[in-house]
Design a protein around this motif. Structure first.
Motif, short mmCIF file in Angstrom:
data_model
loop_
_atom_site.label_atom_id
_atom_site.label_comp_id
_atom_site.label_asym_id
_atom_site.label_seq_id
_atom_site.Cartn_x
_atom_site.Cartn_y
_atom_site.Cartn_z
N GLN A 1 0.84 -1.19 0.00
CA GLN A 1 0.00 0.00 0.00
C GLN A 1 0.88 1.24 0.00
O GLN A 1 1.76 1.40 0.84
CB GLN A 1 -0.94 0.02 1.22
N HIS A 2 0.64 2.10 -0.98
CA HIS A 2 1.37 3.37 -1.07
C HIS A 2 0.58 4.29 -1.99
O HIS A 2 -0.09 3.82 -2.92
CB HIS A 2 2.79 3.14 -1.62
N GLN A 3 0.66 5.58 -1.76
CA GLN A 3 -0.11 6.52 -2.57
C GLN A 3 0.28 6.47 -4.04
O GLN A 3 -0.55 6.76 -4.92
CB GLN A 3 0.09 7.95 -2.03
N SER A 4 1.52 6.09 -4.35
CA SER A 4 1.93 5.99 -5.75
C SER A 4 1.48 4.70 -6.41
O SER A 4 1.49 4.58 -7.63
CB SER A 4 3.46 6.11 -5.85
N ASP B 1 -6.22 8.91 -12.20
CA ASP B 1 -5.27 8.91 -11.09
C ASP B 1 -3.88 8.51 -11.59
O ASP B 1 -3.71 7.50 -12.28
CB ASP B 1 -5.71 7.93 -10.00
N LYS C 1 -5.16 3.52 -4.82
CA LYS C 1 -6.00 3.96 -3.72
C LYS C 1 -6.16 2.89 -2.64
O LYS C 1 -6.33 3.21 -1.47
CB LYS C 1 -7.39 4.35 -4.25
N VAL D 1 -1.24 6.79 -10.71
CA VAL D 1 -0.72 5.77 -9.81
C VAL D 1 -0.21 4.60 -10.63
O VAL D 1 -0.61 4.39 -11.78
CB VAL D 1 -1.80 5.29 -8.81
#
Length: 423
Positions: free
Chosen positions: A154-157, A387, A160, A389
């Motif tokens: 889990q990471h913002q890059s 997004d 979600k 990501v």
């Protein structure tokens, strides 16, 4: 010989061939009990050169000669106070040691370096380490295995939501030279275990770090990797379904091979990544309906919930699309010239452009992306949100490749002309 021996607060020092301090234990308590043939051990600090490996170590070794090895159970603390329980065995000549460690949770000192792990307190790890050549001191052979079946990322890059699980196993063998602190990975392998019962995704690697105590800038870490005759379906099976939700139901056949080099350089340049696709024989045998020619060129059929509000998809499924024969050919020539000069020669993806974009993103420290082909732009506009990501980019790449398998180049351009927002 029936004689018990005790050492209290012994200062132990081991020197290399240059008479420089290699290993030190400033306070060692040891009791060899002749009656029950055990060794009780406790230390304060366990140092390698100028680095403290353990702040405390205590436990028991069973010194019974009828066994091939002496079993032991030790309790340890690293310099940050993190507890470690070490089980294993050591040979009679103290030349070989086999250590096993099972834990739940990532050590607190590592959480900031491994911030991408989405469940640091719950991840379960099994570690097994075998060292050979401990008494020779010039070089130590190692064999290490690390496995987990519930790792999440889990990471913002990345995206979600939390991505996983990623069941994996890593196996590495090589040589560690204490005098220079160099580490050579002679044989390494990563196994990503898929959702189905098919073969796992297997990647072999080798590498060298000349001095583990030196910085990456002074001594880059170079890793060579190789994947031979991998199953195309194993790629899909090894990727969690929540990373590729738009490709649920996709099935592949065929095999591929890839190799290359990964260099960890510095805080500024981060990495150099040079992959080479030696073989790619992947073919689509089944795909979601909304990626097929019949569905895309028909105004009929329900639109899945997760891209129902997409204006580009609405334009395609409205029944008012403009056919390619009604659009001037010069328009398509201009689009190709401006957006993707190699459009007619690729399969939806340009790997060199993607690698360059990846390195630029890592160096910038944020997700900017780039390297998109016309087919990737179409995939993004039809099926994905905006997004920036990594999970979206991976879906974009996969969707573009599937569209190239299911459609002709002129059909992709026709959809592109009707779906892309020209401002």
């Amino acid at each position: 010989a029936g004689v018990s021996v005790s050492l209290k607060r012994a200062n132990v020092q081991v020197f290399d061939s240059k008479r420089e301090l290699l290993l030190s234990i400033p306070s060692l308590n040891l009791k060899l009990d002749a009656r029950d043939r055990t060794a009780q051990i406790s230390t304060k600090d366990f140092n390698f050169k100028e680095s403290t490996l353990l702040s405390q170590l205590s436990g028991q070794i069973l010194m019974q000669k009828q066994r091939e090895y002496y079993p032991f159970l030790l309790q340890a603390q690293d310099p940050n106070g993190e507890p470690w329980q070490l089980k294993g065995q050591i040979s009679h000549d103290f030349e070989t040691i086999d250590i096993r460690h099972k834990r739940k949770g990532v050590p607190a000192a590592w959480t900031h370096k491994l911030a991408v792990i989405g469940n640091p307190n719950d991840v379960q790890l099994l570690v097994r380490l075998k060292l050979d050549g401990l008494m020779s001191r010039d070089k130590i052979g190692y064999d290490i295995r690390i496995a987990s079946n519930n790792l999440y990322l889990q990471h913002q890059s990345l995206g979600k939501s939390i991505l996983g699980p990623w069941p994996f196993s890593v196996h590495s063998r090589g040589v560690f030279v204490p005098e220079s602190a160099s580490l050579a990975v002679d044989q390494g392998a990563i196994y990503l275990i898929g959702r189905s019962r098919g073969e796992p995704l297997y990647l072999s690697f080798s590498g060298l770090k000349k001095n583990l105590q030196s910085t990456i800038v002074e001594d880059p870490f170079e890793i060579n990797f190789h994947l031979k005759n991998g199953s195309c379906q194993s790629i899909l099976d090894a990727i969690p379904q929540n990373l590729l939700p738009t490709l649920a139901g996709l099935e592949l056949e065929g095999h591929f091979a890839i190799d290359g080099t990964l260099k960890l350089l510095s805080q500024e340049d981060i990495i150099q990544f040079t992959p080479k696709l030696n073989q790619f024989g992947c073919r689509v045998t089944a795909s979601p309906e909304y990626l097929t020619r019949a569905w895309l060129f028909s105004g009929k059929g329900p639109v899945p919930e997760f891209f129902r509000q997409n204006p580009s998809m609405q334009a395609i499924k409205s029944g008012h699309s403009i056919a390619r024969r009604l659009i001037p050919d010069d328009f398509f020539k201009a689009v190709v010239a401006a957006e993707d000069a190699l459009y007619w020669r690729h399969d939806g993806i340009l790997i060199p452009s993607l690698v360059a974009a990846l390195q630029a993103n890592i160096k910038a420290g944020q997700v900017v992306f780039g390297g998109s082909t016309i087919t990737m732009q179409l995939a993004k506009n039809l099926y994905l949100d905006r997004d920036r990501v990594i999970s979206r980019k991976i879906q974009e790449i996969a969707l573009a490749w599937v569209l190239e398998q299911n459609l002709t180049k002129p059909e992709i351009l026709e959809l592109y002309a009707n779906a892309i927002e020209f401002g």
